[in-house]
Design an enzyme around this catalytic site. Structure first.
Site, PDB file in Angstrom:
ATOM      1  N   LYS A  37      19.403  -8.775  -3.250  1.00 36.07           N
ATOM      2  CA  LYS A  37      19.107  -7.335  -3.240  1.00 36.07           C
ATOM      3  C   LYS A  37      17.900  -7.059  -2.350  1.00 36.07           C
ATOM      4  O   LYS A  37      17.167  -7.989  -1.985  1.00 36.07           O
ATOM      5  CB  LYS A  37      18.857  -6.852  -4.671  1.00 36.07           C
ATOM      6  N   TYR A 254     -10.561   3.899   9.972  1.00 34.58           N
ATOM      7  CA  TYR A 254     -10.689   5.117   9.154  1.00 34.58           C
ATOM      8  C   TYR A 254     -11.687   4.900   8.027  1.00 34.58           C
ATOM      9  O   TYR A 254     -11.760   3.819   7.450  1.00 34.58           O
ATOM     10  CB  TYR A 254      -9.335   5.471   8.533  1.00 34.58           C
TER      11      TYR A 254
END
Ligand SMILES: *Cc1c(COP(=O)(O)O)cnc(C)c1O
Length: 362
Positions: A37, A254
């Site tokens: 998955k 940042y």
């Protein structure tokens, strides 16, 4: 071509096969359901499934969409581990996928589109799917009577297989007791399955007839004591795209959370949180490997770029490969290390590696 990748994941097929052999050694004659998955835990669905085609007897996916993608290239039985939506049921039946059933109503709904082989799930403590334990025998009997339903398997899932051995052992005993009673009441050739990776490693035997191996196939052990048995399959890489000498007192990224304490040589990497590198690794002591040496990540991770300190690396060049996760020489950045520093679990680190990251099979 590889030289042009900016951020990529090298998938070691031999390591994948090695880990599958480890599963095989531990489960005897039981069938291996390879859990692929979430794009094979970020390793690439088809590349992984094809590599495991000879080792796995069944495959497990989360939903119909993944089952359809897998079916195109493999003939194995495919178990859909998550619940189906009502709209998906007719296609699941038509295409011969094995849905996981949590109630009589769901089984009845599938019966209308039958014949369909199902995985009958019992909730013994996971609290996510399945028929609750004390109703399981009764519901099983009624499901088994449905004309178009064929019971492929009966399963449960363990919520604390790598956290609470006592609960898990008790759960296994309870599940075995239910299975024995069900088998006595409704004879059939259906198989039982419980163990995922941690269970396969630590609670083995009992294996039941099928095991569902996920993260251990990718070479990551949910229990540290078994890590040495496994080989990590993915090496996650990027490249240096800029190298700049920054004076003391320069702010990096940042938030200006990092100010250079001295003159520093700083490399900018072509990877960021959009590639799946966790933003939460910002200012958490994370490192990458350049020329086999650890270099500190500095300042915040940005969407497409991140900065590292290469002041101590000789001969560092723009274009150099950088290992974000994996081994380079004697140094390694493990998935466990990234997960711990980011405050998450290994499963999340690898399944979040982005679509922009090329999977390269080696
Ligand atoms: C994902 C999943 C697994 C695999 O778990 P791992 O811990 O990765 O081995 C097994 N069973 C079910 C039902 C799952 O959803």
């Amino acid at each position: 071509m590889k030289e042009t990748y900016r951020c990529w994941a090298e998938i070691d097929r031999d390591a994948l096969r090695h880990n599958a052999k480890v599963v095989r050694q531990r489960i005897g004659s039981a069938e291996m359901l390879a859990v692929v998955k979430a794009n094979a835990y970020g390793h690439g669905l088809l590349g992984v499934a094809q590599t495991l085609a000879d080792d796995a007897q069944l495959f497990g996916v989360a939903n119909l969409e993944e089952a359809l993608a897998l079916r195109a290239s493999l003939p194995h039985p495919i178990v859909i581990l998550g619940p189906a939506t009502p709209e998906e049921r007719s296609i699941i039946a038509q295409r011969g996928f094995i849905p996981t059933i949590s109630s009589l109503e769901e089984a009845q709904a599938f019966d209308r589109f039958g014949p369909v082989a199902i995985n009958f799930k019992i909730d013994t403590g996971m609290g996510r799917m399945g028929v609750v334990e004390n109703e399981a025998r009764e519901v099983f009997k009624r499901v088994a009577e449905l004309p178009n339903i064929d019971i492929h398997s009966v399963s449960t899932h363990m919520p604390v297989s790598n956290e609470d051995a006592k609960f898990t052992r008790g759960q296994l005993v309870r599940f075995r007791r239910i299975i024995e009673r069900i088998r006595a009441e409704v004879p059939g050739s259906y198989r039982a399955h419980v163990l995922q990776s941690a269970g396969t490693l630590a609670f083995n035997p009992p294996t039941f007839e099928i095991v569902r191996a996920g993260i251990m196939l990718y070479g990551i052990s949910p229990l540290p004591e078994f890590q040495k048995l496994l080989k990590p399959v993915m090496t996650w890489k990027t490249r240096i795209v800029l190298i700049r000498d920054m004076p003391k007192g320069s702010s990096i990224s940042y938030g200006r959370t990092f100010i250079t304490p001295r003159k520093m040589r700083i490399a900018t990497l072509s990877a960021g949180y959009a590639d799946g590198y966790p933003w939460h690794l910002s200012n958490r002591g994370a490192a990458v490997l350049v020329r086999g040496q650890r270099c500190a990540l500095i300042g915040r991770v940005t969407m497409d770029l991140m900065m590292i300190d290469v002041s101590n690396i000789d001969n560092v060049q723009v274009g150099d490969e950088v290992v974000l996760m994996g081994r380079d020489g004697s140094e390694e950045i493990s998935c466990v290390e990234l997960a711990e520093k980011a405050g998450t679990i290994t499963w999340e680190i690898i399944t979040r590696i982005g679509a922009r990251v090329r999977r390269v099979y080696v």
